[in-house]
Design a protein around this motif. Structure first.
Motif, short mmCIF file in Angstrom:
data_model
loop_
_atom_site.label_atom_id
_atom_site.label_comp_id
_atom_site.label_asym_id
_atom_site.label_seq_id
_atom_site.Cartn_x
_atom_site.Cartn_y
_atom_site.Cartn_z
N PRO A 1 0.82 -1.22 0.00
CA PRO A 1 0.00 0.00 0.00
C PRO A 1 0.85 1.27 0.00
CG PRO A 1 -0.74 -1.55 1.68
CD PRO A 1 0.56 -2.07 1.19
N ARG A 2 0.32 2.29 -0.63
CA ARG A 2 0.99 3.59 -0.62
C ARG A 2 0.60 4.34 0.65
NH1 ARG A 2 2.47 7.29 -5.57
NH2 ARG A 2 3.47 9.00 -4.45
N VAL A 3 1.59 4.68 1.46
CA VAL A 3 1.38 5.43 2.69
C VAL A 3 2.35 6.61 2.68
CG1 VAL A 3 1.39 5.37 5.21
CG2 VAL A 3 0.73 3.32 3.91
N GLU A 4 1.84 7.80 2.93
CA GLU A 4 2.67 9.01 2.88
C GLU A 4 2.54 9.80 4.18
OE1 GLU A 4 4.70 9.52 0.49
OE2 GLU A 4 3.95 8.24 -1.13
N ILE A 5 3.49 10.70 4.38
CA ILE A 5 3.50 11.60 5.53
C ILE A 5 3.24 13.03 5.06
CG2 ILE A 5 4.86 12.52 7.46
CD1 ILE A 5 6.52 9.94 7.37
N VAL A 6 2.31 13.69 5.71
CA VAL A 6 2.10 15.12 5.46
C VAL A 6 2.34 15.86 6.79
CG1 VAL A 6 0.48 14.78 3.57
CG2 VAL A 6 -0.38 14.94 5.91
N THR A 7 2.72 17.11 6.70
CA THR A 7 3.09 17.88 7.89
C THR A 7 2.15 19.07 8.07
OG1 THR A 7 5.41 17.28 7.57
CG2 THR A 7 4.96 19.14 9.02
N SER A 8 1.73 19.28 9.31
CA SER A 8 0.97 20.47 9.64
C SER A 8 1.94 21.61 9.93
CB SER A 8 0.07 20.22 10.85
OG SER A 8 -0.76 21.34 11.08
N HIS A 9 1.66 22.78 9.36
CA HIS A 9 2.55 23.93 9.51
C HIS A 9 1.76 25.19 9.21
CE1 HIS A 9 2.62 23.92 5.12
NE2 HIS A 9 2.93 22.63 5.19
N THR A 10 2.39 26.31 9.36
CA THR A 10 1.73 27.57 9.06
C THR A 10 1.20 27.59 7.63
OG1 THR A 10 3.19 28.74 10.59
CG2 THR A 10 2.06 30.07 8.93
N HIS A 11 -0.06 27.97 7.47
CA HIS A 11 -0.73 28.09 6.18
C HIS A 11 -0.84 26.73 5.47
CE1 HIS A 11 -2.47 30.88 3.29
NE2 HIS A 11 -1.93 30.17 2.32
N ALA A 12 -0.89 25.64 6.26
CA ALA A 12 -1.08 24.32 5.65
C ALA A 12 -2.53 24.18 5.19
CB ALA A 12 -0.75 23.23 6.67
N GLY B 1 -5.30 21.75 2.43
CA GLY B 1 -5.54 20.34 2.12
C GLY B 1 -5.17 19.93 0.72
N ALA B 2 -4.48 20.80 -0.03
CA ALA B 2 -4.21 20.50 -1.44
C ALA B 2 -3.37 19.23 -1.60
CB ALA B 2 -3.52 21.69 -2.10
N LEU B 3 -2.34 19.09 -0.76
CA LEU B 3 -1.48 17.93 -0.88
C LEU B 3 -2.22 16.65 -0.54
CD1 LEU B 3 1.31 16.77 -1.44
CD2 LEU B 3 1.95 17.27 0.92
N VAL B 4 -3.06 16.69 0.49
CA VAL B 4 -3.85 15.52 0.86
C VAL B 4 -4.77 15.12 -0.28
CG1 VAL B 4 -5.68 14.69 2.40
CG2 VAL B 4 -3.73 15.96 3.32
N ARG B 5 -5.44 16.08 -0.89
CA ARG B 5 -6.37 15.77 -1.98
C ARG B 5 -5.61 15.24 -3.19
NH1 ARG B 5 -8.54 20.69 0.36
NH2 ARG B 5 -10.41 20.12 1.54
N ALA B 6 -4.41 15.77 -3.45
CA ALA B 6 -3.61 15.27 -4.58
C ALA B 6 -3.18 13.82 -4.33
CB ALA B 6 -2.39 16.16 -4.77
N LEU B 7 -2.79 13.52 -3.09
CA LEU B 7 -2.38 12.16 -2.76
C LEU B 7 -3.57 11.20 -2.86
CD1 LEU B 7 -0.01 12.89 0.26
CD2 LEU B 7 0.65 11.91 -1.94
N CYS B 8 -4.74 11.65 -2.47
CA CYS B 8 -5.93 10.81 -2.62
C CYS B 8 -6.19 10.52 -4.10
CB CYS B 8 -7.14 11.49 -1.98
SG CYS B 8 -7.08 11.53 -0.17
N ASN B 9 -5.98 11.50 -4.95
CA ASN B 9 -6.15 11.27 -6.39
C ASN B 9 -5.14 10.29 -6.95
OD1 ASN B 9 -8.34 13.04 -6.58
ND2 ASN B 9 -7.06 14.81 -7.05
N LEU B 10 -3.98 10.17 -6.28
CA LEU B 10 -2.95 9.21 -6.69
C LEU B 10 -3.21 7.81 -6.14
CD1 LEU B 10 0.31 11.34 -6.28
CD2 LEU B 10 -0.70 10.51 -8.42
N GLY B 11 -4.26 7.68 -5.32
CA GLY B 11 -4.60 6.36 -4.79
C GLY B 11 -3.92 6.01 -3.49
N GLU C 1 -7.52 23.73 8.02
CA GLU C 1 -7.77 23.39 6.62
C GLU C 1 -7.19 22.01 6.28
OE1 GLU C 1 -6.89 26.39 3.74
OE2 GLU C 1 -7.55 28.01 5.05
N LEU C 2 -6.02 21.73 6.83
CA LEU C 2 -5.43 20.41 6.62
C LEU C 2 -6.27 19.34 7.30
CD1 LEU C 2 -3.13 18.58 5.64
CD2 LEU C 2 -1.87 19.18 7.72
#
Length: 312
Positions: free
Chosen positions: A216-227, A229-239, A256-257
């Protein structure tokens, strides 16, 4: 007292401990994974009369560690641990991803014999390399009659697989164990133990899908200033199948994240919340919609990867 009659198997995977540089004063401009594990063993005079075997499993810089190597390594460790005459296994490894490999092996194998990862911060060609002493200490721990589970031995300190993490970019004692502290140390060849060895029910080699390309594809995203959800949604589109969020402080996530992560979770993506803080687990947030783990993000990712395979 060490076990004098049993055999230790040393498995090589490359790393700085097997690295070489053009100059003995060069501790950073070297090439990792250049020397065979047999050469590393032969370079330590104190190991020459011990019952040892050396086997090359991989030869890479641990920043390039991959699932195929993990799978092969787990199988070879399991094979050797099943041999009655083998009391323990030592693995020479790079420092960059040592914490991930240690956790992976502990969760999959949960060994009742010791599996000892060791490494170096200086290449083998350094004027004063740290690899030989680390290797000698690791073999000593592998021969210790009470030792069990997966540990890391670096700079004379024994770290458990669950807690070990790289905490410094350059110094020789580059590893720590967070609030739990080390399991013990090696002093003049003797093991001094402070807390229990790692234990746990193994998931077993059968949990690993045969083809690493299908893990399975598992990734790490980081919460930070002005984070957002774009990266999360892009990763979801990648499966993506799983997401670990390295949260701020005591598990806080930018609103937002968090919204994007909740959307992903509702769509079937498994999510785990860790913290990007160097010390301390997340406390008092067990009731949150995003599940919490006390593991650091790199290990939370391994845990989620294995949970997904076990669930399948």
């Amino acid at each position: 007292m060490q076990n004098q009659s049993k055999r230790v198997v040393v498995l090589g995977t490359g790393g700085t401990i097997a690295g070489t540089a053009a100059s003995s004063s060069d501790h950073t401009g070297y090439r990792a994974g250049q020397l065979a594990v047999q050469a590393l063993v032969e370079a330590v005079p104190a190991l020459r009369d011990m019952p040892l075997e050396a086997e090359q499993v991989a030869q890479l810089d641990s920043k390039d560690m991959d699932y195929a190597t993990w799978q092969t390594l787990a199988r070879r460790v399991g094979h050797h641990l099943a041999r009655e005459e083998v009391c323990g296994v030592v693995i020479t490894h790079g420092t960059d991803t040592l914490e991930e490999t240690a956790y992976f092996l502990q969760r999959v194998l949960g060994p009742t014999k010791p599996v000892v990862l060791t490494a170096a911060m200086r290449p083998a060609t350094a004027l004063h390399p740290d690899g030989p002493q680390n290797l000698l200490d690791a073999v000593g721990v592998a021969r210790h009659p009470q030792a069990r589970g997966v540990v890391a031995v670096v700079a004379g300190t024994i770290h458990g697989a669950i807690e070990v993490r790289k905490v410094h970019t350059y110094r020789l004692d580059a590893f720590g164990s967070g609030d739990a502290g080390p399991i013990g140390c090696v002093e003049e060849g003797r093991v001094r133990q402070w807390r229990p060895w790692p234990q746990g029910e193994p998931l077993g080699l059968g949990v690993l899908e045969p083809d690493p390309a299908g893990w399975p594809r598992v990734e790490i995203v980081t919460s930070h200033t002005h984070a957002d959800g774009a990266l999360v949604r892009a990763l979801c589109n990648l499966g993506v199948a799983g997401l670990v969020v390295a949260a701020t402080g005591n598990g806080t996530v930018h609103r937002e994240l968090e919204t994007a992560l909740l959307e992903a979770q509702a769509a079937g993506v498994r999510v785990l919340r860790s913290t990007r803080c160097l010390e301390g687990p997340i406390v008092g947030r067990e009731g949150d919609a995003l599940p919490v783990t006390p593991l650091i993000p790199s290990k939370a990712r391994v845990e989620l990867l294995l949970r997904l395979m076990a669930g399948r």
